[in-house]
Every structure is written in structure tokens, then in C-alpha cells.
Write a protein that holds these residues in place. Structure first.
Motif, mmCIF file in Angstrom:
data_model
loop_
_atom_site.group_PDB
_atom_site.id
_atom_site.type_symbol
_atom_site.label_atom_id
_atom_site.label_comp_id
_atom_site.label_asym_id
_atom_site.label_seq_id
_atom_site.Cartn_x
_atom_site.Cartn_y
_atom_site.Cartn_z
ATOM 1 N N SER A 227 0.822 -1.201 0.000
ATOM 2 C CA SER A 227 0.000 0.000 0.000
ATOM 3 C C SER A 227 0.867 1.268 0.000
ATOM 4 O O SER A 227 0.604 2.219 -0.744
ATOM 5 C CB SER A 227 -0.922 0.000 1.221
ATOM 6 N N GLN A 231 1.462 4.435 -2.758
ATOM 7 C CA GLN A 231 1.385 5.849 -2.395
ATOM 8 C C GLN A 231 2.635 6.609 -2.821
ATOM 9 O O GLN A 231 2.544 7.755 -3.287
ATOM 10 C CB GLN A 231 1.185 5.983 -0.890
ATOM 11 N N ARG A 232 3.796 5.976 -2.676
ATOM 12 C CA ARG A 232 5.054 6.659 -3.010
ATOM 13 C C ARG A 232 5.307 6.705 -4.515
ATOM 14 O O ARG A 232 5.915 7.645 -5.006
ATOM 15 C CB ARG A 232 6.228 5.973 -2.319
ATOM 16 N N TRP A 234 3.027 6.570 -7.015
ATOM 17 C CA TRP A 234 1.791 6.733 -7.777
ATOM 18 C C TRP A 234 1.976 7.497 -9.088
ATOM 19 O O TRP A 234 1.180 7.358 -10.016
ATOM 20 C CB TRP A 234 0.741 7.419 -6.921
#
Length: 247
Positions: A227, A231-232, A234
Motif C-alpha cells: 500500500s 502511495q510513493r 503513484w
């Protein structure tokens, strides 16, 4: 081959695609082991001669404490790898391990307090083992706080890694606290170099629960890391493709 695999593991993209197939198996193993271990320990293991049924909380307390300590090493080693080899994924693993470790440490302290009331007559004493476990919880919380304290991720990563590494000095203190100081906390019942002081009828369900907790930890750590990777990363094309395939 080992060095090549090590560098592949450091790739967020490779990790994300490789570990997707692991999650269902880890989830299944966790569910089966925890179900069997809890039913075995709570329903079929005999009563303790001195503590009666109150000792059964060890089937939650001991595995949670084991993983709280092991998880801190995982967090610290991941941070060290990030500092030394500049691997982005290792910092992500470090951040993913922090909330899981904090939750497990809290569970260990909470269940220990519940066990302490019928055993010692009080929920809390400033015992060496309990106090050092409280410090462990504060270290986990410190890493969590630092991870949110910096606008630049790279600066936060390095700060978290340094705190995690400094905090490793507390782990051997936790392990040896019952030997170094007079303490109410009982000595370790499970020993690698000596015979266990716990009866096999109680030990085997406990071992099953420990294995279940390890599988559960691996499952949650990998899922949380995946996850955070999304997020990092994207903005990258591979994440856009992965999210497009999943939708």
C-alpha cells in the motif's frame, strides 16, 4: 545470484508484483494456525496447577511480545539497509513495520496487565520487563511521529532509521531484564538452548499460536508495504498500469 536477488528485492515494482501471489497463502496460513492454536490452547490445554485458567492469556500475550521484539529488529534492519544501500523499498518496509509493531507491543502490555491482576494483585508494576516493553512502545510511537514530522520523505526516512537503530539497544535489555534484575515477571518459559519449562500439552498450542502470529505479521507487513509503495510511486507508469489492471 544472491546479490542479484537482493537488488531485485529492493525494487518497489518487483516487490509489488512478486508479493501479490503470497498474500492469499499467508492469510490462509494465519487463519488456520490462529484458529487451531486458539481452540487448542483455550479449549483443550489443561489448567495450570497454580494459576488455573488465567494462564491461558499466554496464547495471545507471548506471541504478541515475540513479534513486537522481532518486528523492531525488522524495522531497524530495514532502516539500516536504506541508510547504507539507499534502497527506497527498505525505508518503505521500515515505515510499514512501525504501526504493526506498535499495535503488537500494546497488545503485549495490555494482555500482560490483564494477566498481572490475578497473578500479582495489580494491573501494573514498574517491573524491569514491563518498563522496558513500555519504552519499546514509545520507540515505535517515536518512529511513527517522525515519519509524519517532515515534509520531505527522504529526510523523514533517515530520521526514522536513526531512531530505530538507536532503539535496538532496548531489545537485549528486554530479553535479559528478568535475569539482570529482581523482577516479578517470570523467566522465559521457551528456551532455545535449554529444555522448556512449560509442559508439552501447553507448549504445542502456544507454538502453533506463535507460528500463526508470524504468518499474520508477514501478511500484514507485506500488505501494508504494498500500500505504501503505491502511495510513493503513484506518479510512475507501472503503478498507473497496476491500478488500471486492478480496476
Amino acid at each position: 545470484m544472491a546479490w542479484e536477488w537482493f537488488h531485485r528485492l529492493g525494487s518497489p515494482r518487483w516487490f509489488y508484483h512478486k508479493t501479490g501471489a503470497w498474500l492469499p497463502w499467508l492469510a490462509l496460513a494465519s487463519l488456520v494456525l490462529l484458529a487451531v492454536g486458539s481452540a487448542w490452547g483455550l479449549g483443550f490445554a489443561p489448567q495450570d496447577a497454580k494459576q488455573g485458567n488465567s494462564y491461558r492469556i499466554i496464547y495471545i500475550h507471548v506471541p504478541a511480545a515475540f513479534l513486537a521484539l522481532a518486528g523492531y529488529y525488522i524495522m531497524a534492519v530495514s532502516g539500516a539497509i536504506g541508510l547504507i544501500w539507499k534502497m527506497k523499498l527498505s525505508f518503505v518496509v521500515m515505515r510499514a513495520a512501525a504501526p504493526i509493531g506498535a499495535a503488537l507491543t500494546f497488545i503485549a502490555l495490555f494482555t500482560g496487565a490483564l494477566w498481572g491482576k490475578p497473578t500479582w494483585g495489580t494491573y501494573w508494576v514498574w517491573d524491569a520487563r514491563i518498563t522496558s516493553m513500555l519504552i519499546l512502545l514509545l520507540l515505535y510511537i517515536g518512529v511513527l511521529a517522525l515519519s509524519r514530522a517532515f515534509s520531505r520523505e527522504q529526510v523523514g526516512d533517515r530520521a526514522c532509521a536513526l531512531l530505530a537503530l538507536v532503539g535496538t539497544v532496548n531489545i537485549p535489555i528486554i530479553y535479559k531484564s528478568v535475569d539482570w534484575w529482581f523482577t516479578l515477571h517470570q523467566p522465559a518459559s521457551i528456551k532455545l538452548t535449554q529444555s522448556n519449562s512449560i509442559d508439552p500439552s501447553m507448549f504445542y498450542p502456544l507454538l502453533t499460536m506463535i507460528a500463526g502470529f508470524y504468518c499474520f505479521y508477514a501478511w500484514t507487513l507485506i500488505a501494508h508495504t504494498r500500500s505504501l509503495v503505491l502511495q510513493r510511486e503513484w506518479r510512475t507508469q507501472w503503478v498507473q498500469q497496476a491500478l488500471g489492471e486492478g480496476s
